[in-house]
Motif scaffolding. Sequence first.
Motif: not given
Length: 311
Positions: A53-54, A62-63, A77-78, A105-109
């Motif tokens: 999440l951003g 969103i969270r 994760i943030t 932001s959704y592709g950083l896990l």
Amino acid sequence: MGYAVVLGEALVDLLDGELDGERVYRQAIGGGPLNVAVGVARLGGAAQFVGSLGDDALGGRIRAFLTAADVGVAGAITAPAPTTLAVVTYTGPEPDFRFYGEPPSYGLLGPDDLDLALLEGADVLYCGSIVLLQPDTLAAARRAWSLAAGLRVFDPNVRARLLNGPAALEGLREVVAEFAASANLVKLSAADAVLLYPGEPVEGVAAYLRELGAGTVVVTIGAAGAVLAAAEADPVRVPAPKVNAIDATGAGDSVMAALIADLLLDGEPEDPTGWADRVAFALRVAGLVCESPGGATAMPTRAAVQNRFNT
């Protein structure tokens, strides 16, 4: 009944519309996997959302939305990026998406961000959607898939605007084959099938994915319902109820959510007839979603579905 882990994206949709005669964009929390997680919870299942999440106000929103919807966020994760936006326009009820935000932001896990105990304890693992186009999150999905002790569920949820040429499409096709080969259930739309396998009828696509190794395949075909390929039976069509559709956003996600919720409740059906009943219920869920604007906010409860269709 255990819980489902839903690994994928969450973002903010900007929905094209009018207010007092002027063109406006209304914010709506979205992302296919987020819709699925919320749908599972609304239908009485337990869901955990896993993704990035951003680190801005929208990411916090969103969270909070997920928490209010009774979706667990221990695996979310943030990430140091602004929340990705998807501008949504319509031709009739069908949405068209354009994405804004780099890096997404959704592709950083990444694989090291996964909560391994959360994954290993899940009865159902969902992977799919546009995070598969991001190398880090694709690696995370592969690791999660390898660790899953429960049922594996896959949905490619293709977005053509994110595919940069034939090589990207071929790469995605290979990823789809990889996950489908060991999936208990694959759900995709007719639009996904056309993009991935141009010229092939949806029944042929369903049969092909089963040949790769998928246990059951469901291809949604809009108002016509769905094609189901289960066990060794030939693919069959399951009709959808007639509804007053105003917005198809989240309809396919709600089918996925309903199928996962029933997997949590009763496990896998023993025969194609059992799967057909499950798909018929999922199509009623989708029909009700299409009668309301938005995606995640339109996900219904079981009681609402039963009341709408007198079942």
